[in-house]
Design a protein around this motif. Structure first.
Motif, PDB file in Angstrom:
ATOM      1  N   SER A   1       0.834  -1.207   0.000  1.00 41.13           N
ATOM      2  CA  SER A   1       0.000   0.000   0.000  1.00 41.13           C
ATOM      3  C   SER A   1       0.865   1.252   0.000  1.00 41.13           C
ATOM      4  O   SER A   1       0.590   2.214  -0.730  1.00 41.13           O
ATOM      5  CB  SER A   1      -0.916   0.005   1.229  1.00 41.13           C
ATOM      6  OG  SER A   1      -1.804  -1.087   1.210  1.00 41.13           O
TER       7      SER A   1
ATOM      8  N   ARG B   1       2.301   1.747  -3.458  1.00 40.29           N
ATOM      9  CA  ARG B   1       1.320   2.250  -4.430  1.00 40.29           C
ATOM     10  C   ARG B   1       0.999   3.722  -4.190  1.00 40.29           C
ATOM     11  O   ARG B   1       0.904   4.517  -5.136  1.00 40.29           O
ATOM     12  CB  ARG B   1       0.037   1.416  -4.338  1.00 40.29           C
ATOM     13  CG  ARG B   1       0.146   0.003  -4.890  1.00 40.29           C
ATOM     14  CD  ARG B   1       0.243  -0.013  -6.419  1.00 40.29           C
ATOM     15  NE  ARG B   1      -0.837   0.714  -7.049  1.00 40.29           N
ATOM     16  CZ  ARG B   1      -2.070   0.239  -7.245  1.00 40.29           C
ATOM     17  NH1 ARG B   1      -2.368  -0.996  -6.859  1.00 40.29           N
ATOM     18  NH2 ARG B   1      -2.985   0.971  -7.854  1.00 40.29           N
ATOM     19  N   VAL B   2       0.814   4.080  -2.924  1.00 44.89           N
ATOM     20  CA  VAL B   2       0.457   5.467  -2.602  1.00 44.89           C
ATOM     21  C   VAL B   2       1.590   6.418  -2.977  1.00 44.89           C
ATOM     22  O   VAL B   2       1.357   7.470  -3.599  1.00 44.89           O
ATOM     23  CB  VAL B   2       0.103   5.593  -1.103  1.00 44.89           C
ATOM     24  CG1 VAL B   2       0.070   7.054  -0.682  1.00 44.89           C
ATOM     25  CG2 VAL B   2      -1.239   4.936  -0.807  1.00 44.89           C
TER      26      VAL B   2
ATOM     27  N   GLU C   1       4.026   5.899  -5.133  1.00 45.11           N
ATOM     28  CA  GLU C   1       4.207   5.880  -6.582  1.00 45.11           C
ATOM     29  C   GLU C   1       3.217   6.820  -7.260  1.00 45.11           C
ATOM     30  O   GLU C   1       3.581   7.577  -8.174  1.00 45.11           O
ATOM     31  CB  GLU C   1       4.029   4.459  -7.107  1.00 45.11           C
ATOM     32  CG  GLU C   1       4.264   4.314  -8.596  1.00 45.11           C
ATOM     33  CD  GLU C   1       4.088   2.880  -9.079  1.00 45.11           C
ATOM     34  OE1 GLU C   1       4.562   2.582 -10.181  1.00 45.11           O
ATOM     35  OE2 GLU C   1       3.472   2.081  -8.357  1.00 45.11           O
ATOM     36  N   ALA C   2       1.966   6.785  -6.809  1.00 43.74           N
ATOM     37  CA  ALA C   2       0.950   7.658  -7.394  1.00 43.74           C
ATOM     38  C   ALA C   2       1.201   9.124  -7.042  1.00 43.74           C
ATOM     39  O   ALA C   2       1.137  10.004  -7.906  1.00 43.74           O
ATOM     40  CB  ALA C   2      -0.436   7.237  -6.907  1.00 43.74           C
TER      41      ALA C   2
ATOM     42  N   LEU D   1      -3.432  11.511  -7.271  1.00 38.26           N
ATOM     43  CA  LEU D   1      -3.886  10.250  -6.669  1.00 38.26           C
ATOM     44  C   LEU D   1      -5.027   9.583  -7.449  1.00 38.26           C
ATOM     45  O   LEU D   1      -5.503   8.521  -7.046  1.00 38.26           O
ATOM     46  CB  LEU D   1      -4.309  10.486  -5.213  1.00 38.26           C
ATOM     47  CG  LEU D   1      -3.172  10.846  -4.249  1.00 38.26           C
ATOM     48  CD1 LEU D   1      -3.728  11.140  -2.856  1.00 38.26           C
ATOM     49  CD2 LEU D   1      -2.127   9.745  -4.186  1.00 38.26           C
TER      50      LEU D   1
ATOM     51  N   THR E   1      -4.778   8.004 -10.045  1.00 37.85           N
ATOM     52  CA  THR E   1      -4.320   6.700 -10.533  1.00 37.85           C
ATOM     53  C   THR E   1      -4.578   5.604  -9.500  1.00 37.85           C
ATOM     54  O   THR E   1      -4.541   4.416  -9.834  1.00 37.85           O
ATOM     55  CB  THR E   1      -2.830   6.739 -10.874  1.00 37.85           C
ATOM     56  OG1 THR E   1      -2.091   7.159  -9.717  1.00 37.85           O
ATOM     57  CG2 THR E   1      -2.565   7.717 -12.012  1.00 37.85           C
ATOM     58  N   LEU E   2      -4.824   6.017  -8.258  1.00 38.08           N
ATOM     59  CA  LEU E   2      -5.168   5.063  -7.197  1.00 38.08           C
ATOM     60  C   LEU E   2      -6.664   4.840  -7.111  1.00 38.08           C
ATOM     61  O   LEU E   2      -7.142   3.707  -7.019  1.00 38.08           O
ATOM     62  CB  LEU E   2      -4.696   5.592  -5.831  1.00 38.08           C
ATOM     63  CG  LEU E   2      -3.277   5.342  -5.368  1.00 38.08           C
ATOM     64  CD1 LEU E   2      -3.090   5.943  -3.982  1.00 38.08           C
ATOM     65  CD2 LEU E   2      -2.952   3.857  -5.352  1.00 38.08           C
ATOM     66  N   THR E   3      -7.398   5.941  -7.105  1.00 39.37           N
ATOM     67  CA  THR E   3      -8.846   5.879  -6.929  1.00 39.37           C
ATOM     68  C   THR E   3      -9.492   7.140  -7.486  1.00 39.37           C
ATOM     69  O   THR E   3      -8.906   8.229  -7.395  1.00 39.37           O
ATOM     70  CB  THR E   3      -9.209   5.761  -5.427  1.00 39.37           C
ATOM     71  OG1 THR E   3     -10.631   5.839  -5.266  1.00 39.37           O
ATOM     72  CG2 THR E   3      -8.564   6.853  -4.601  1.00 39.37           C
TER      73      THR E   3
ATOM     74  N   THR F   1     -10.603  10.618  -4.799  1.00 40.87           N
ATOM     75  CA  THR F   1      -9.439  11.214  -4.152  1.00 40.87           C
ATOM     76  C   THR F   1      -9.825  12.149  -3.005  1.00 40.87           C
ATOM     77  O   THR F   1      -9.128  12.221  -1.994  1.00 40.87           O
ATOM     78  CB  THR F   1      -8.585  11.985  -5.166  1.00 40.87           C
ATOM     79  OG1 THR F   1      -9.400  12.968  -5.813  1.00 40.87           O
ATOM     80  CG2 THR F   1      -8.009  11.058  -6.213  1.00 40.87           C
TER      81      THR F   1
ATOM     82  N   TRP G   1      -6.194   4.431   2.296  1.00 41.97           N
ATOM     83  CA  TRP G   1      -6.414   3.704   1.040  1.00 41.97           C
ATOM     84  C   TRP G   1      -6.752   2.244   1.316  1.00 41.97           C
ATOM     85  O   TRP G   1      -7.625   1.671   0.684  1.00 41.97           O
ATOM     86  CB  TRP G   1      -5.181   3.842   0.152  1.00 41.97           C
ATOM     87  CG  TRP G   1      -5.408   3.303  -1.232  1.00 41.97           C
ATOM     88  CD1 TRP G   1      -6.333   3.710  -2.140  1.00 41.97           C
ATOM     89  CD2 TRP G   1      -4.683   2.234  -1.855  1.00 41.97           C
ATOM     90  NE1 TRP G   1      -6.224   2.978  -3.304  1.00 41.97           N
ATOM     91  CE2 TRP G   1      -5.223   2.068  -3.145  1.00 41.97           C
ATOM     92  CE3 TRP G   1      -3.641   1.429  -1.439  1.00 41.97           C
ATOM     93  CZ2 TRP G   1      -4.750   1.110  -4.037  1.00 41.97           C
ATOM     94  CZ3 TRP G   1      -3.158   0.462  -2.327  1.00 41.97           C
ATOM     95  CH2 TRP G   1      -3.711   0.309  -3.601  1.00 41.97           C
TER      96      TRP G   1
ATOM     97  N   ASN H   1     -10.258   0.269   0.341  1.00 42.94           N
ATOM     98  CA  ASN H   1     -10.269  -0.982  -0.408  1.00 42.94           C
ATOM     99  C   ASN H   1     -10.960  -2.095   0.353  1.00 42.94           C
ATOM    100  O   ASN H   1     -11.670  -2.912  -0.236  1.00 42.94           O
ATOM    101  CB  ASN H   1      -8.821  -1.394  -0.731  1.00 42.94           C
ATOM    102  CG  ASN H   1      -8.209  -0.557  -1.825  1.00 42.94           C
ATOM    103  OD1 ASN H   1      -8.906   0.084  -2.589  1.00 42.94           O
ATOM    104  ND2 ASN H   1      -6.888  -0.548  -1.907  1.00 42.94           N
TER     105      ASN H   1
END
Length: 283
Positions: free
Chosen positions: A219, A222-223, A225-226, A239, A241-243, A246, A276, A280
């Motif tokens: 997690s 991913r966070v 990276e975004a 963000l 690209t995550l969800t 946002t 995040w 999920n």
């Protein structure tokens, strides 16, 4: 034994016809005083296994043995350097194990099977960052006790960077979330053969308790990276690209949507990762 029983490294390199491979990210260090300084920065070794990635012709390997490593595992994928490493192995009986393989392909946790490990390496430039990220996102407490590593100076600065700086980024967060990294000293380009175009630095990293519990390392990866993938954008945009949610994510984490990634501290990224995960789980 504290003296080096072998010929100077320059002579060894010449005798074996070795040249640093740009494709493998190699740069050889010939100065024994410098390699011993690196080894001393990682010592004492006590009952630890010392793990070296990319020893090349063995400049740092020899220094580690001289500074007290009684069990040294060196992983080298360049078959050209293996004869030089075998000479070191013969000169220091029962203390050096050479594994001819790619460190990126190894199951290191299984290899060391619970033994205490200190990683000490002049990492090849082409895989250094990838290996470092893998070690920093391992299970916690990790299988290693400390990292003493050489990086390009600009990479080392990113690892120790603080928020609100141009060098603060994904590596900073992944490094400082569960560990304490620091730069020990710089290494000029002239110390290498051939000399690279940039200076290098030695960093030392020790693990500690996470700033927040319950975060899955994936997690955090991913966070970050975004968030830093589009660092000039506000988080409400980067963000996505995550969800698509946002605003909800940032509200859960207590972060202003108009902030940019470089202004969010380590604790803020911990909150983002937890938020995040919660979204999920809810989904």
């Amino acid at each position: 034994m504290t003296h080096d029983p072998l010929p100077p490294l320059r002579d060894v390199i010449a005798r074996h016809g070795l040249r640093a491979s740009k494709a493998l990210g190699q740069n050889f260090i010939l100065d024994l005083n410098l390699t011993r300084r690196i080894a001393r920065a990682a010592a004492p070794f006590d009952e630890c296994v010392v793990y070296e990635v990319g020893p090349g012709p063995g400049g740092l390997t020899r220094a580690l043995l001289m500074e007290g490593a009684t069990r040294l595992v060196a992983v080298e994928r360049d078959s050209r350097t293996l004869p030089a490493l075998e000479e070191i192995k013969a000169a220091w009986p029962n203390r050096l194990e050479v594994i001819a393989d790619d460190a990126m392909a190894l199951d290191e946790k299984a290899l060391f099977a619970g033994r205490p490990v200190k990683i000490v390496s002049n990492l090849p430039y082409n895989v250094g960052t990838a290996l470092f990220v893998r070690w920093m996102t391992a299970d916690w407490q990790p299988w290693w006790q400390s990292l003493t590593l050489m990086f390009q100076r600009e990479v080392a600065e990113r690892i120790v960077a603080q928020p609100d700086s141009k060098t603060y980024g994904r590596l900073s967060v992944l490094s400082q979330w569960r560990a304490d990294p620091r730069i020990l000293f710089n290494v000029p380009a002239s110390a290498f053969t051939p000399p690279p175009k940039v200076a290098s630095a030695i960093i030392h990293v020790t693990p500690r308790a996470p700033r927040m519990e319950g975060i899955d390392p994936k997690s955090m990866e991913r966070v970050t990276e975004a968030a830093f993938g589009q660092r000039r954008k506000m988080l409400r945009a980067s963000l996505k690209t995550l969800t698509p949610k946002t605003e909800e994510l940032l509200e859960r984490a207590g972060i202003t949507p108009t902030q940019r990634a470089e202004t969010v501290d380590i604790v803020g990224f911990c909150k983002l990762a937890l938020a995040w995960q919660a979204m999920n789980d809810k989904a």
